[in-house]
Design an enzyme around this catalytic site. Sequence first.
Site, PDB file in Angstrom:
ATOM      1  N   ASP A  46      51.803  46.995  39.121  1.00 43.92           N
ATOM      2  CA  ASP A  46      52.139  46.208  37.936  1.00 43.92           C
ATOM      3  C   ASP A  46      50.906  45.911  37.083  1.00 43.92           C
ATOM      4  O   ASP A  46      50.985  45.856  35.855  1.00 43.92           O
ATOM      5  CB  ASP A  46      52.813  44.900  38.345  1.00 43.92           C
ATOM      6  N   GLY A  47      49.750  45.704  37.728  1.00 41.32           N
ATOM      7  CA  GLY A  47      48.525  45.460  36.981  1.00 41.32           C
ATOM      8  C   GLY A  47      48.136  46.646  36.132  1.00 41.32           C
ATOM      9  O   GLY A  47      47.652  46.491  34.990  1.00 41.32           O
ATOM     10  N   TYR A 164      52.763  35.042  38.044  1.00 40.47           N
ATOM     11  CA  TYR A 164      52.031  33.785  38.204  1.00 40.47           C
ATOM     12  C   TYR A 164      52.945  32.572  38.043  1.00 40.47           C
ATOM     13  O   TYR A 164      52.796  31.563  38.730  1.00 40.47           O
ATOM     14  CB  TYR A 164      50.885  33.732  37.205  1.00 40.47           C
ATOM     15  N   SER A 167      54.390  31.364  41.222  1.00 37.04           N
ATOM     16  CA  SER A 167      53.447  30.726  42.139  1.00 37.04           C
ATOM     17  C   SER A 167      53.179  29.269  41.779  1.00 37.04           C
ATOM     18  O   SER A 167      52.732  28.499  42.625  1.00 37.04           O
ATOM     19  CB  SER A 167      52.132  31.510  42.167  1.00 37.04           C
TER      20      SER A 167
END
Length: 269
Positions: A46-47, A164, A167
């Site tokens: 994904d990055g 993110y 999280s």
Amino acid sequence: MKVAIYSNDGFTSKEVATQLKEKIDASEKLEYDGLNPQIVISVGGDGTLLSAFHHYRDAISKIRFVGIHTGHLGFYTDWRDYEVKELVDSLEDDNGQSVSYPLLSIKVQYTDGGPDDSFVALNESTLKRINGTMVTDIYIKDEFFEKFRGDGLCVSTPTGSTAYNKSVGGAIINPQLNAIQVSEMASINNRVFRTLGSPVIVPPDETITIVPDSPKHNILTCDQLLISDRPIKSISYSICNDRIYFAQYRHTHFWKRVSNSFIGVHEDD
């Protein structure tokens, strides 16, 4: 059809990229073109796809993306590293099929008299303070909503809601919904200070605006981009007019991706 390959530096990714390039060059229906592609194949995770998106941002309306993952399963990668031939076969049989997802528009005003900035994020944008508690006013659709005190704020897209945002306790949003979300990071809630304390999801006709009490010593991120050297007056978030498109040769149900990634559900459980 013109195809580009965007790979990370991992050994497996480079091997897969080489195999792809060889098969594309050998195809009578495909042409390798890294400058003006119609399809961009991201090789990595994904990055890597985030990086590919920002690399081709200016031509986003003319491009469809395809993701090959060479590590752990990602939310943007439908193909495995051992499926190169199957992917090239699908490219050769392409009929324009696609699925699109919302993007996040970010407009930043500064207090230093310099030009404003505009960014687009595929996943999220965050605002944090370098040291101490971050204090900001939050406006929704130009109306004051709350004064936030805490570590920071995360504004995400539906596809970014599993990154993110999750999280820090944000909700997971199906990308079929055209919405954005703001989630709090370690907010201060006591008898004196109070915030809503839960994620807020807004529709496409509403804007989230964040106004820091102190313009200096803040860190703003836009996916992988970081801004920390300019005093921020305000940041406005909304659904972008553009969308990201993926060539949909196969489809994995969104909630199956969520289950496989975070719960590990198996058919024989």
